[in-house]
Design a protein around this motif. Structure first.
Motif, mmCIF file in Angstrom:
data_model
loop_
_atom_site.group_PDB
_atom_site.id
_atom_site.type_symbol
_atom_site.label_atom_id
_atom_site.label_comp_id
_atom_site.label_asym_id
_atom_site.label_seq_id
_atom_site.Cartn_x
_atom_site.Cartn_y
_atom_site.Cartn_z
ATOM 1 N N VAL A 1 0.656 -1.305 0.015
ATOM 2 C CA VAL A 1 -0.060 -0.064 -0.038
ATOM 3 C C VAL A 1 0.863 1.275 -0.137
ATOM 4 C CG1 VAL A 1 -1.457 1.454 1.431
ATOM 5 C CG2 VAL A 1 -1.916 -1.030 1.001
ATOM 6 N N TYR B 1 2.459 1.842 -3.307
ATOM 7 C CA TYR B 1 1.407 2.228 -4.501
ATOM 8 C C TYR B 1 1.003 3.633 -4.146
ATOM 9 C CZ TYR B 1 -3.010 2.183 -7.009
ATOM 10 O OH TYR B 1 -3.954 2.793 -8.064
ATOM 11 N N ARG B 2 0.794 3.984 -3.025
ATOM 12 C CA ARG B 2 0.615 5.460 -2.787
ATOM 13 C C ARG B 2 1.674 6.152 -3.097
ATOM 14 N NH1 ARG B 2 -1.944 6.004 3.123
ATOM 15 N NH2 ARG B 2 -2.144 8.183 2.375
ATOM 16 N N ARG C 1 2.843 11.095 1.146
ATOM 17 C CA ARG C 1 1.431 11.149 0.876
ATOM 18 C C ARG C 1 1.082 12.303 -0.022
ATOM 19 N NH1 ARG C 1 -0.849 13.542 4.996
ATOM 20 N NH2 ARG C 1 1.036 13.988 6.188
ATOM 21 N N ALA D 1 1.045 10.844 -3.440
ATOM 22 C CA ALA D 1 -0.259 9.888 -3.695
ATOM 23 C C ALA D 1 -1.453 10.772 -4.214
ATOM 24 C CB ALA D 1 -0.421 9.180 -2.231
ATOM 25 N N ASN D 2 -1.219 12.006 -3.725
ATOM 26 C CA ASN D 2 -2.350 13.048 -4.136
ATOM 27 C C ASN D 2 -2.256 13.575 -5.592
ATOM 28 O OD1 ASN D 2 -3.708 12.569 -1.606
ATOM 29 N ND2 ASN D 2 -2.573 14.111 -0.684
ATOM 30 N N LEU E 1 -6.193 -0.050 -1.067
ATOM 31 C CA LEU E 1 -4.794 0.475 -1.326
ATOM 32 C C LEU E 1 -4.595 2.056 -0.707
ATOM 33 C CD1 LEU E 1 -4.428 -0.705 -5.111
ATOM 34 C CD2 LEU E 1 -3.203 -1.750 -3.006
ATOM 35 N N ARG E 2 -5.459 2.027 0.445
ATOM 36 C CA ARG E 2 -5.675 3.219 1.047
ATOM 37 C C ARG E 2 -5.125 3.101 2.472
ATOM 38 N NH1 ARG E 2 -11.023 5.842 -1.525
ATOM 39 N NH2 ARG E 2 -10.542 5.833 -3.758
#
Length: 295
Positions: A29, A32-33, A172, A175-176, A237-238
Protein backbone atom coordinates in the motif's frame (compact mmCIF):
# COMPACT_ATOMS: atom_id res chain seq x y z
CA UNK A 1 -17.86 -30.63 11.68
CA UNK A 2 -14.62 -30.39 13.71
CA UNK A 3 -14.78 -29.50 17.39
CA UNK A 4 -13.57 -26.23 18.91
CA UNK A 5 -10.38 -27.97 20.06
CA UNK A 6 -9.64 -28.92 16.46
CA UNK A 7 -9.78 -25.27 15.38
CA UNK A 8 -7.53 -23.86 18.11
CA UNK A 9 -4.12 -24.69 16.52
CA UNK A 10 -5.31 -23.24 13.22
CA UNK A 11 -6.38 -20.00 14.93
CA UNK A 12 -2.80 -19.57 16.16
CA UNK A 13 -1.37 -20.39 12.73
CA UNK A 14 -3.90 -18.11 11.04
CA UNK A 15 -3.04 -15.13 13.25
CA UNK A 16 0.66 -15.64 12.55
CA UNK A 17 0.11 -15.83 8.79
CA UNK A 18 -2.31 -12.93 9.00
CA UNK A 19 0.39 -10.82 10.62
CA UNK A 20 2.73 -11.52 7.69
CA UNK A 21 -0.04 -10.85 5.17
CA UNK A 22 -0.72 -7.56 6.96
CA UNK A 23 2.90 -6.39 6.94
CA UNK A 24 3.20 -7.39 3.27
CA UNK A 25 -0.02 -5.56 2.47
CA UNK A 26 1.20 -2.44 4.28
CA UNK A 27 4.42 -2.52 2.24
CA UNK A 28 2.40 -2.79 -0.97
CA UNK A 29 0.00 0.00 0.00
CA UNK A 30 2.78 2.45 0.90
CA UNK A 31 4.62 1.75 -2.35
CA UNK A 32 1.43 2.10 -4.37
CA UNK A 33 0.51 5.40 -2.72
CA UNK A 34 3.99 6.83 -3.33
CA UNK A 35 4.66 5.52 -6.84
CA UNK A 36 1.41 4.20 -8.29
CA UNK A 37 3.00 0.75 -8.70
CA UNK A 38 1.24 -2.38 -7.46
CA UNK A 39 4.27 -4.58 -6.79
CA UNK A 40 3.36 -8.15 -7.74
CA UNK A 41 6.98 -9.28 -7.31
CA UNK A 42 6.80 -8.73 -3.54
CA UNK A 43 6.53 -12.44 -2.70
CA UNK A 44 9.17 -13.59 -5.19
CA UNK A 45 11.74 -11.09 -3.91
CA UNK A 46 11.22 -12.25 -0.31
CA UNK A 47 11.31 -15.90 -1.36
CA UNK A 48 14.62 -15.56 -3.19
CA UNK A 49 16.11 -13.70 -0.23
CA UNK A 50 15.08 -16.61 2.01
CA UNK A 51 16.65 -19.16 -0.38
CA UNK A 52 19.90 -17.18 -0.44
CA UNK A 53 19.91 -17.00 3.36
CA UNK A 54 19.32 -20.77 3.57
CA UNK A 55 22.23 -21.49 1.21
CA UNK A 56 24.57 -19.19 3.11
CA UNK A 57 23.68 -20.72 6.47
CA UNK A 58 23.53 -24.40 5.54
CA UNK A 59 25.95 -24.66 2.62
CA UNK A 60 28.52 -21.94 3.34
CA UNK A 61 28.56 -22.00 7.13
CA UNK A 62 27.64 -18.32 7.49
CA UNK A 63 26.31 -17.37 10.95
CA UNK A 64 22.53 -17.50 11.16
CA UNK A 65 22.11 -13.81 11.98
CA UNK A 66 24.19 -12.79 8.95
CA UNK A 67 22.07 -14.96 6.67
CA UNK A 68 18.93 -13.27 7.98
CA UNK A 69 20.44 -9.83 7.39
CA UNK A 70 21.36 -10.84 3.83
CA UNK A 71 17.76 -11.97 3.23
CA UNK A 72 16.33 -8.61 4.29
CA UNK A 73 19.07 -6.65 2.52
CA UNK A 74 18.53 -8.62 -0.71
CA UNK A 75 14.87 -7.62 -0.71
CA UNK A 76 15.76 -3.97 -0.23
CA UNK A 77 18.54 -3.89 -2.84
CA UNK A 78 16.66 -5.74 -5.61
CA UNK A 79 13.47 -3.74 -5.13
CA UNK A 80 15.37 -0.45 -4.96
CA UNK A 81 17.34 -1.32 -8.11
CA UNK A 82 14.12 -2.18 -9.94
CA UNK A 83 12.49 1.06 -8.82
CA UNK A 84 15.47 3.20 -9.82
CA UNK A 85 15.86 1.55 -13.24
CA UNK A 86 12.25 1.04 -14.27
CA UNK A 87 10.31 3.42 -12.02
CA UNK A 88 10.95 6.62 -14.07
CA UNK A 89 10.08 5.08 -17.49
CA UNK A 90 6.90 3.59 -16.03
CA UNK A 91 5.86 6.69 -14.08
CA UNK A 92 3.49 7.99 -16.75
CA UNK A 93 2.11 4.59 -17.76
CA UNK A 94 -1.21 3.09 -16.74
CA UNK A 95 -1.39 1.24 -13.39
CA UNK A 96 -2.02 -2.04 -15.25
CA UNK A 97 1.21 -1.64 -17.24
CA UNK A 98 3.15 -0.94 -14.04
CA UNK A 99 1.70 -4.02 -12.32
CA UNK A 100 2.43 -6.30 -15.29
CA UNK A 101 6.03 -5.06 -15.33
CA UNK A 102 6.52 -6.18 -11.71
CA UNK A 103 4.85 -9.49 -12.56
CA UNK A 104 7.61 -10.00 -15.12
CA UNK A 105 10.21 -9.57 -12.37
CA UNK A 106 8.34 -12.09 -10.21
CA UNK A 107 8.38 -14.70 -12.99
CA UNK A 108 12.10 -14.15 -13.63
CA UNK A 109 12.91 -14.66 -9.95
CA UNK A 110 10.60 -17.69 -9.72
CA UNK A 111 12.32 -19.28 -12.70
CA UNK A 112 15.76 -18.61 -11.20
CA UNK A 113 14.75 -20.17 -7.87
CA UNK A 114 13.28 -23.23 -9.57
CA UNK A 115 16.47 -23.68 -11.57
CA UNK A 116 19.01 -23.10 -8.79
CA UNK A 117 17.26 -24.72 -5.81
CA UNK A 118 15.16 -27.48 -7.38
CA UNK A 119 17.16 -30.48 -6.15
CA UNK A 120 15.51 -31.03 -2.75
CA UNK A 121 12.96 -29.75 -0.26
CA UNK A 122 14.18 -27.25 2.31
CA UNK A 123 12.99 -25.84 5.59
CA UNK A 124 14.16 -22.61 7.18
CA UNK A 125 14.47 -23.25 10.92
CA UNK A 126 14.54 -19.97 12.81
CA UNK A 127 15.76 -20.10 16.44
CA UNK A 128 12.44 -18.65 17.54
CA UNK A 129 10.54 -21.67 16.19
CA UNK A 130 12.18 -24.05 18.68
CA UNK A 131 10.72 -22.52 21.82
CA UNK A 132 7.43 -21.06 22.94
CA UNK A 133 4.63 -21.46 25.44
CA UNK A 134 1.22 -23.05 25.90
CA UNK A 135 -2.09 -21.25 25.49
CA UNK A 136 -4.54 -23.73 26.90
CA UNK A 137 -3.59 -26.92 25.08
CA UNK A 138 -2.10 -25.19 22.03
CA UNK A 139 1.66 -24.80 21.61
CA UNK A 140 2.63 -21.34 20.37
CA UNK A 141 6.18 -20.70 19.18
CA UNK A 142 7.94 -17.35 19.20
CA UNK A 143 8.07 -17.10 15.41
CA UNK A 144 4.28 -17.02 15.37
CA UNK A 145 4.25 -14.34 18.06
CA UNK A 146 6.85 -12.27 16.20
CA UNK A 147 4.92 -12.56 12.92
CA UNK A 148 1.73 -11.21 14.50
CA UNK A 149 3.50 -8.55 16.58
CA UNK A 150 5.60 -7.37 13.65
CA UNK A 151 2.53 -6.93 11.45
CA UNK A 152 0.83 -4.80 14.09
CA UNK A 153 3.99 -2.84 14.95
CA UNK A 154 4.82 -2.11 11.30
CA UNK A 155 1.33 -0.75 10.72
CA UNK A 156 1.56 1.59 13.71
CA UNK A 157 5.11 2.75 12.90
CA UNK A 158 4.32 3.28 9.21
CA UNK A 159 1.20 5.29 10.00
CA UNK A 160 3.19 7.49 12.39
CA UNK A 161 6.00 7.83 9.83
CA UNK A 162 3.63 8.97 7.10
CA UNK A 163 1.94 11.45 9.41
CA UNK A 164 4.78 13.01 11.39
CA UNK A 165 7.93 12.95 9.22
CA UNK A 166 8.91 15.11 6.26
CA UNK A 167 9.58 12.08 4.07
CA UNK A 168 6.23 10.57 5.02
CA UNK A 169 4.47 13.83 4.21
CA UNK A 170 6.20 13.86 0.82
CA UNK A 171 5.01 10.31 0.14
CA UNK A 172 1.43 11.27 0.98
CA UNK A 173 1.73 14.30 -1.27
CA UNK A 174 2.92 12.11 -4.15
CA UNK A 175 -0.12 9.90 -3.65
CA UNK A 176 -2.39 12.92 -4.07
CA UNK A 177 -0.74 14.63 -7.05
CA UNK A 178 2.71 13.80 -8.39
CA UNK A 179 3.05 16.81 -10.71
CA UNK A 180 2.05 19.43 -8.14
CA UNK A 181 4.35 17.82 -5.57
CA UNK A 182 7.27 18.04 -8.01
CA UNK A 183 6.58 21.72 -8.72
CA UNK A 184 6.73 22.42 -4.97
CA UNK A 185 10.36 21.34 -4.94
CA UNK A 186 9.94 17.86 -3.47
CA UNK A 187 12.69 15.50 -4.75
CA UNK A 188 10.29 13.03 -6.32
CA UNK A 189 12.93 10.49 -7.39
CA UNK A 190 14.42 10.33 -3.88
CA UNK A 191 11.03 9.93 -2.25
CA UNK A 192 10.08 7.16 -4.65
CA UNK A 193 13.45 5.44 -4.09
CA UNK A 194 12.82 5.52 -0.34
CA UNK A 195 9.41 3.91 -0.90
CA UNK A 196 10.93 1.17 -3.09
CA UNK A 197 13.66 0.50 -0.52
CA UNK A 198 11.24 0.34 2.40
CA UNK A 199 8.90 -1.99 0.54
CA UNK A 200 11.83 -4.24 -0.41
CA UNK A 201 13.06 -4.50 3.18
CA UNK A 202 9.57 -5.50 4.28
CA UNK A 203 9.45 -8.16 1.55
CA UNK A 204 12.71 -9.62 2.90
CA UNK A 205 11.28 -9.82 6.43
CA UNK A 206 8.07 -11.38 5.11
CA UNK A 207 10.00 -13.96 3.10
CA UNK A 208 12.08 -14.92 6.11
CA UNK A 209 9.04 -15.38 8.36
CA UNK A 210 6.98 -17.23 5.76
CA UNK A 211 9.87 -19.59 4.94
CA UNK A 212 9.59 -20.80 8.53
CA UNK A 213 5.81 -20.70 8.88
CA UNK A 214 4.88 -22.46 5.61
CA UNK A 215 8.18 -23.92 4.36
CA UNK A 216 10.84 -22.89 1.88
CA UNK A 217 9.15 -23.50 -1.46
CA UNK A 218 9.61 -21.09 -4.35
CA UNK A 219 6.11 -21.29 -5.83
CA UNK A 220 4.32 -21.27 -2.48
CA UNK A 221 6.19 -18.21 -1.20
CA UNK A 222 5.88 -16.37 -4.51
CA UNK A 223 2.12 -16.80 -4.80
CA UNK A 224 1.33 -16.08 -1.16
CA UNK A 225 1.41 -12.49 -2.44
CA UNK A 226 -2.20 -13.18 -3.44
CA UNK A 227 -3.31 -13.17 0.20
CA UNK A 228 -1.42 -9.94 0.89
CA UNK A 229 -2.85 -8.41 -2.27
CA UNK A 230 -6.35 -9.36 -1.11
CA UNK A 231 -5.77 -7.51 2.17
CA UNK A 232 -4.50 -4.44 0.31
CA UNK A 233 -7.45 -4.50 -2.11
CA UNK A 234 -9.97 -4.79 0.73
CA UNK A 235 -8.38 -1.59 2.08
CA UNK A 236 -8.67 -0.10 -1.44
CA UNK A 237 -4.91 0.45 -1.37
CA UNK A 238 -5.43 3.34 1.05
CA UNK A 239 -5.93 2.57 4.72
CA UNK A 240 -3.11 0.91 6.65
CA UNK A 241 -5.39 0.00 9.56
CA UNK A 242 -7.91 -1.70 7.27
CA UNK A 243 -5.02 -3.51 5.58
CA UNK A 244 -3.90 -4.84 8.98
CA UNK A 245 -7.40 -6.04 9.92
CA UNK A 246 -7.98 -7.53 6.47
CA UNK A 247 -4.65 -9.38 6.57
CA UNK A 248 -5.53 -10.93 9.92
CA UNK A 249 -9.00 -11.92 8.69
CA UNK A 250 -7.60 -13.49 5.50
CA UNK A 251 -5.04 -15.45 7.52
CA UNK A 252 -7.64 -16.66 10.04
CA UNK A 253 -10.25 -17.68 7.47
CA UNK A 254 -7.73 -19.48 5.27
CA UNK A 255 -6.31 -21.41 8.23
CA UNK A 256 -9.65 -22.27 9.85
CA UNK A 257 -11.02 -23.73 6.61
CA UNK A 258 -8.28 -26.40 6.75
CA UNK A 259 -9.88 -28.78 9.32
CA UNK A 260 -13.24 -28.69 7.50
CA UNK A 261 -12.68 -31.62 5.18
CA UNK A 262 -15.60 -30.87 2.87
CA UNK A 263 -14.18 -27.50 1.78
CA UNK A 264 -10.51 -27.64 2.81
CA UNK A 265 -9.42 -28.26 -0.78
CA UNK A 266 -10.88 -24.89 -1.69
CA UNK A 267 -9.10 -22.89 1.00
CA UNK A 268 -6.83 -21.17 -1.53
CA UNK A 269 -9.96 -19.43 -2.80
CA UNK A 270 -10.51 -17.71 0.54
CA UNK A 271 -8.50 -14.53 -0.24
CA UNK A 272 -10.33 -14.07 -3.56
CA UNK A 273 -13.75 -14.62 -1.97
CA UNK A 274 -13.07 -12.25 0.92
CA UNK A 275 -11.68 -9.54 -1.35
CA UNK A 276 -14.60 -9.87 -3.80
CA UNK A 277 -17.24 -9.72 -1.06
CA UNK A 278 -15.57 -6.75 0.64
CA UNK A 279 -15.16 -4.80 -2.60
CA UNK A 280 -18.76 -5.48 -3.65
CA UNK A 281 -20.01 -4.38 -0.23
CA UNK A 282 -17.89 -1.23 -0.20
CA UNK A 283 -18.92 -0.41 -3.76
CA UNK A 284 -22.61 -0.85 -2.87
CA UNK A 285 -22.22 1.31 0.24
CA UNK A 286 -20.53 4.07 -1.75
CA UNK A 287 -23.24 3.95 -4.44
CA UNK A 288 -26.00 4.13 -1.83
CA UNK A 289 -24.31 7.09 -0.14
CA UNK A 290 -23.93 8.91 -3.46
CA UNK A 291 -27.58 8.25 -4.30
CA UNK A 292 -28.77 9.67 -0.98
CA UNK A 293 -26.56 12.71 -1.49
CA UNK A 294 -28.06 13.42 -4.89
CA UNK A 295 -31.65 13.32 -3.64
Amino acid sequence: MPSWQDFQPFIVAGLALGGVYALSGVGMVVLYRATGVLNLSFGAVGAMGAFIAYSLIHDSGVPDWLGYVVCVAFGGIVTLAYGVLFGPPLAARDPLVKAVATLGLALILLGAMSWIWSDKARSMDLPTSNSGFLVGEVQVNWTQVIALAFGIALTVVTAAFLRFTNLGTAMRALANDREITATLGVPVRRVEAAAWLGSGLVSGVAGLLLSNLVGLDAATLTFLIISSLAAALIARLRSLVVTLVAGLVVGLVTAMVTPILSISQYRDMAPFVLATVALLYLSGTKSATSARGSV
